[in-house]
Enzyme design. Sequence first.
Site, mmCIF file in Angstrom:
data_model
loop_
_atom_site.group_PDB
_atom_site.id
_atom_site.type_symbol
_atom_site.label_atom_id
_atom_site.label_comp_id
_atom_site.label_asym_id
_atom_site.label_seq_id
_atom_site.Cartn_x
_atom_site.Cartn_y
_atom_site.Cartn_z
ATOM 1 N N LYS A 101 1.183 -3.312 9.024
ATOM 2 C CA LYS A 101 2.365 -2.573 8.767
ATOM 3 C C LYS A 101 3.337 -3.202 9.229
ATOM 4 O O LYS A 101 3.778 -3.450 10.364
ATOM 5 C CB LYS A 101 2.070 -1.053 9.741
ATOM 6 N N TYR B 173 8.697 4.991 9.117
ATOM 7 C CA TYR B 173 8.860 3.904 10.143
ATOM 8 C C TYR B 173 8.320 2.534 9.801
ATOM 9 O O TYR B 173 8.338 1.529 10.373
ATOM 10 C CB TYR B 173 8.246 4.290 11.399
ATOM 11 N N GLY B 174 7.688 2.393 8.484
ATOM 12 C CA GLY B 174 7.041 1.176 8.324
ATOM 13 C C GLY B 174 6.678 1.194 6.844
ATOM 14 O O GLY B 174 6.551 2.198 6.218
ATOM 15 N N VAL B 175 6.510 -0.104 6.510
ATOM 16 C CA VAL B 175 5.891 -0.400 5.023
ATOM 17 C C VAL B 175 4.417 -0.941 5.227
ATOM 18 O O VAL B 175 4.524 -1.906 6.086
ATOM 19 C CB VAL B 175 6.721 -1.456 4.220
ATOM 20 N N VAL B 176 3.614 -0.338 4.563
ATOM 21 C CA VAL B 176 2.244 -1.042 4.677
ATOM 22 C C VAL B 176 1.608 -2.109 3.793
ATOM 23 O O VAL B 176 1.867 -1.490 2.506
ATOM 24 C CB VAL B 176 1.191 0.184 5.143
ATOM 25 N N ILE C 246 0.889 -1.302 0.010
ATOM 26 C CA ILE C 246 -0.082 0.051 0.303
ATOM 27 C C ILE C 246 0.999 1.133 0.104
ATOM 28 O O ILE C 246 0.704 2.119 -0.751
ATOM 29 C CB ILE C 246 -0.915 0.090 1.352
ATOM 30 N N GLU D 198 4.538 3.320 1.849
ATOM 31 C CA GLU D 198 5.873 3.086 2.775
ATOM 32 C C GLU D 198 5.873 4.658 3.564
ATOM 33 O O GLU D 198 5.922 5.518 2.671
ATOM 34 C CB GLU D 198 7.029 2.911 1.922
ATOM 35 N N ASP E 286 1.533 13.931 15.574
ATOM 36 C CA ASP E 286 1.982 13.869 14.019
ATOM 37 C C ASP E 286 0.645 13.730 13.379
ATOM 38 O O ASP E 286 0.627 12.617 12.301
ATOM 39 C CB ASP E 286 2.995 12.340 13.829
HETATM 40 N N1 LIG Z 1 -4.719 0.811 8.390
HETATM 41 C C1 LIG Z 1 -4.487 1.068 7.187
HETATM 42 N N2 LIG Z 1 -5.130 1.078 5.900
HETATM 43 C C2 LIG Z 1 -4.801 1.184 4.822
HETATM 44 N N3 LIG Z 1 -3.629 2.143 4.591
HETATM 45 C C3 LIG Z 1 -2.815 2.335 5.522
HETATM 46 C C4 LIG Z 1 -3.206 1.994 6.875
HETATM 47 N N4 LIG Z 1 -2.330 2.459 7.780
HETATM 48 C C5 LIG Z 1 -1.276 3.051 6.996
HETATM 49 N N5 LIG Z 1 -1.586 3.234 5.705
HETATM 50 C C6 LIG Z 1 -0.872 3.783 4.657
HETATM 51 O O1 LIG Z 1 0.278 3.629 4.943
HETATM 52 C C7 LIG Z 1 1.049 5.061 5.047
HETATM 53 C C8 LIG Z 1 2.037 5.277 5.977
HETATM 54 O O2 LIG Z 1 1.554 4.549 6.937
HETATM 55 P P1 LIG Z 1 2.092 5.345 8.633
HETATM 56 O O3 LIG Z 1 1.901 6.626 8.547
HETATM 57 O O4 LIG Z 1 1.605 4.328 9.767
HETATM 58 O O5 LIG Z 1 3.636 4.846 8.393
HETATM 59 P P2 LIG Z 1 4.776 5.570 8.908
HETATM 60 O O6 LIG Z 1 6.200 4.832 8.543
HETATM 61 O O7 LIG Z 1 4.757 5.973 10.314
HETATM 62 O O8 LIG Z 1 4.613 7.000 8.077
HETATM 63 P P3 LIG Z 1 5.217 8.471 8.307
HETATM 64 O O9 LIG Z 1 6.246 8.774 7.354
HETATM 65 O O10 LIG Z 1 4.096 9.473 7.743
HETATM 66 O O11 LIG Z 1 5.359 8.647 9.832
HETATM 67 C C9 LIG Z 1 -0.304 5.874 5.095
HETATM 68 O O12 LIG Z 1 -0.128 7.200 4.805
HETATM 69 C C10 LIG Z 1 -1.297 5.214 4.409
HETATM 70 O O13 LIG Z 1 -1.307 5.591 3.280
#
Ligand SMILES: Nc1ncnc2c1ncn2[C@@H]1O[C@H](COP(=O)(O)OP(=O)(O)OP(=O)(O)O)[C@@H](O)[C@H]1O
Length: 602
Positions: free
Chosen positions: A333, A315-318, A310, A312, A401
């Site tokens: 994630k 902190y994570g890849v979703v 979905i 990235e 955030d």
């Molecule tokens: N439950 C979910 N269902 C669908 N898509 C999701 C979900 N959670 C996250 N995503 C997708 O993944 C992206 C990244 O998720 P998230 O913000 O949790 O990761 P992060 O690594 O913490 O990102 P950031 O760089 O914003 O801190 C989100 O912007 C969203 O597009």
Amino acid sequence: MVVNHMATGQVDCLRRRDSYNYSKREFEYYRNGVSRGEVGHGRSDGVKHRNGVHQSFNVRDARGSGQLPNAPEPLHKNGKTRRSEDAVQSPPEKKRKFSPIIWDKEEKEVRVPSKNGVVPLIPLPTPHPNVARLPAIAKVEDVVSVGVLSKSPGRMVESVEVEVSEISDVSRLEAPADLSAPLHLQKVGEDEQAQKNKEDKEFFYQCDISLSKWSSDGDSPRDISDDSSPENSIEKPGSGDRLHGDKLCDDAHMDADNYAGIADYSQLYSDSEDDSDLPQIEEPAMPTQKPINMLQGCRSVFEYERLNHISEGTYGVVFRARDKKTGEIVALKKMKMDVDKGCDGSCCDGVYMVMEHMDHDLKGLMESMKQPFSVGEVKYLMKQLLEGVESLHDNWILHRDLKTSNILLNMEGELKICDFGLSRQYGSPLKPYTPLVVTLWYRAPEILLGAKQYSTAIDMWSVGCIMAELLAKAPLFSGKDEIEQLDKIFKTLGTPDEKSGLSKLPGFKSNFVKQPYNLLRKKFPAASFTGSCPVLSESGFDLLKRLLSYNPAERITAKDALNHNWFRDSPEPGKDFKPITPDQHVQDRHLRSRHREKISQQ
Ligand SMILES: Nc1ncnc2c1ncn2[C@@H]1O[C@H](COP(=O)(O)OP(=O)(O)OP(=O)(O)O)[C@@H](O)[C@H]1O
């Protein structure tokens, strides 16, 4: 290891909420770290409400549940706590979801993969190599292999398969000294949680929430940085979900059936939130936290089939994935690990959070839209967003955030807040927190100017930026760095004066751009003949202005924002709003995902 983690939004943050009456002053003291009047030109007594009446507030408090230990009791003048006699009845119980708990490792570690694939990594709290007291999920007759690992990650020195023969009443897991006798597992007590776990036919071993960032004193920077003992090496806020991990399997093969992900959360955050140079506010000590089961819901990632990537984030890849048992579509994630920490490449990281799958994030959705949202749609989204933020703040949680990519929508138009990587519990006394929070464009000016004590008002600033972005379909302040960010803010809202309280902050410089006027209305006029600007009614503009108030103590709260006239004025919040039709959605999603994959390959 998979940790159930709700894409929390709205009201999904706690298990039980009692209501107490707080005075406005008490509430604002805890909420914002200041009473009205302590910053800038507000009232100096901080007691009276705007209309001069000393009002009471119902503040929901989850302390009684043992889930949010740091939520402070309302104070008497003598510093003692009191519980309001006319506390109203609790709303229905809500189950709180947890961030992954972080454990440190000792000299040696015990790894306990069970045959059902649930694999917590177990650091040894004592020098004895075969005794651990951390969570495992196993049943009698499960065969688990117990290995004693060397300090070097992933190297097993000894390993033996043993059958779980007995489960008794203490939260300890004791491997046999000679590694050949039957394994003796000990279960949590007959509390509510254990009861539930029993129903699930799994036993979860109790671990101590005081090791989590949600713990009462665990969210104190002092507690973390001053003590290097393993028990105190916990997930520190400010660095989000960052974990360091030994990698023990390859996540690319989520269908592999012979192993499950293990993570050794050995080393945690380094951003210190030092309070040494700040005045300490005298408050009564918080009650000690009771241990609760933090790993409830941990499962193997192999119970999910990976469908597609979905997105990235930092902190994570979703991924989108399907629960093999139930067919439910979820978002997984995968936490990014610090592979430099002793990982030799033969192992892999494997901590996942499983979340309800949502169809869009607001950022992606806006990018795919030709037109901005209508005012009714913005109201509908804002209302839901504010409800989510109100719920967090009521439960003493700062998100830290909030931004459009962390706000998710499903096909029904339901909005949920995600990414609690930077969130933290706040309470009394207000601690100095790291300024390294909130994505730049949504970062409140007090943080940009180096305030160490901040509170819920920082989230409200972000909400203001999001409201403006929803209306304009473009970010409000898009600086490239802190200086440019401040510059953009000041050029639109005017350079903060003495009354704002901001000019006293350490980062405030006399050579900042001098712009005496608030020009926000020009960006959001009441009417536009050219159609080039988003129009905003008087009340809508009032709400936006209050969200973007310089003075954190005057910035509108989520609760007050929800009561704002704008939500009652025409047009009504567009309840029928559905982000996009299913066909469009699938197409768009597919295109975006392919686009992202292409970019990541380049
Ligand atoms: N439950 C979910 N269902 C669908 N898509 C999701 C979900 N959670 C996250 N995503 C997708 O993944 C992206 C990244 O998720 P998230 O913000 O949790 O990761 P992060 O690594 O913490 O990102 P950031 O760089 O914003 O801190 C989100 O912007 C969203 O597009």
